[in-house]
Scaffold this active site. Sequence first.
Site, mmCIF file in Angstrom:
data_model
loop_
_atom_site.group_PDB
_atom_site.id
_atom_site.type_symbol
_atom_site.label_atom_id
_atom_site.label_comp_id
_atom_site.label_asym_id
_atom_site.label_seq_id
_atom_site.Cartn_x
_atom_site.Cartn_y
_atom_site.Cartn_z
ATOM 1 N N SER A 63 0.831 -1.194 -0.103
ATOM 2 C CA SER A 63 0.020 0.005 0.117
ATOM 3 C C SER A 63 0.681 1.154 0.038
ATOM 4 O O SER A 63 0.353 2.220 -0.207
ATOM 5 C CB SER A 63 -0.922 -0.062 1.220
ATOM 6 O OG SER A 63 -0.279 -0.154 2.468
ATOM 7 N N ASP A 72 -3.559 8.329 7.660
ATOM 8 C CA ASP A 72 -4.649 7.163 8.429
ATOM 9 C C ASP A 72 -3.792 6.717 9.166
ATOM 10 O O ASP A 72 -2.299 7.031 9.584
ATOM 11 C CB ASP A 72 -5.582 6.449 7.511
ATOM 12 C CG ASP A 72 -4.682 5.480 6.760
ATOM 13 O OD1 ASP A 72 -3.350 5.245 7.150
ATOM 14 O OD2 ASP A 72 -5.105 4.762 5.710
ATOM 15 N N HIS A 105 -0.722 4.877 7.379
ATOM 16 C CA HIS A 105 -0.148 5.721 5.890
ATOM 17 C C HIS A 105 0.115 7.076 6.209
ATOM 18 O O HIS A 105 -0.622 7.611 6.950
ATOM 19 C CB HIS A 105 -0.914 5.366 4.803
ATOM 20 C CG HIS A 105 -1.491 3.909 4.800
ATOM 21 N ND1 HIS A 105 -2.561 3.203 5.103
ATOM 22 C CD2 HIS A 105 -0.890 2.990 3.920
ATOM 23 C CE1 HIS A 105 -2.606 1.915 4.825
ATOM 24 N NE2 HIS A 105 -1.578 1.834 4.226
#
Length: 350
Positions: free
Chosen positions: A35, A325, A328
């Site tokens: 990610s 978040d 991340h």
Amino acid sequence: MATHYLSPSILCIILTTLVSIAGAKIPAIIVFGDSSVDSGNNNFISTMARANFEPYGRDFPGGRATGRFCNGRLSSDFTSEAYGLKPTVPAYLDPSYNISDFATGVCFASAGTGYDNSTADVLGVIPLWKEVEYFKEYQSNLSAYLGHRRAAKIIRESLYIVSIGTNDFLENYYTLPDRRSQFSISQYQDFLVEIAEVFLKDIYRLGARKMSFTGISPMGCLPLERVTNLDDPFSCARSYNDLAVDFNGRLRRLVTKLNRELTGIKIYFANPYDIMWDIVTKPNLYGLEISSSACCGTGLFEMGFLCGQDNPLTCSDANKFVFWDAFHPTERTNQIVSDHFFKHLKNLFH
């Protein structure tokens, strides 16, 4: 014998691609990982690990939620732009792009994946070996589009960005029992390094020569790990940070070994630990304000679907935050990290 003509529009696309390739020191950015660099591949597979909804992407050009786990662009996007290529690296599985788009950059990464195949199984995402299979398919399509010789040159001269590893520990080893029953943490690190070596040799055999191989950041300082740190609540989890330092040392030794053994290869070990530690502990030096919690929701545990557009607690200015978040970084942090590494990359790869 029949004579085949290219339409003016197709010819224009090919010529534009060739001019772009010729004008850049690096003709394309090719991305593998999780990610930290997934630009939207998970939108097109059956998984809960997605970020194609608001408020993700709210600071991306056009305010679009592209599937990037960020409020805007990723470090790989900034690196592409820094090399004079396009400002975003498109996701390989996104049907709105085609081989003309991918000729100057492509992303095979999948949020939630890891070196370990069992890590990808946790959320049903793309395992690393499958990312390599997509790369092979891409090579075939590129050869059909530009011809074998020109395609081979792009493959040889491109910069390969690899960013992966955190999920193997936080999503797999320390969350599920299977790997802990098989391996000590030291043995598991060795297991992951062996997989990393096989992967790097695989893409080397497929033509990759210039690589930016990323380690892992101080994962104990992620907001989610701070809030679940029972030993010292809301402080960085020291054991996870120590593990990151240890694992990065093993990866660095692997890079040294491969640079010595593989003819023509040049791997830069992009260790994010120190720069991220600096940002987290001294955010004001980087124009940031808050590093202990994230922008989205309470900033303590939300990511993915928990970070939804209806959460009234989400911050109004993500540029004040280190993290978007609970897992991340923000676009601003991604840019800082990309700029930090580009100072080295531009001298190594041109």
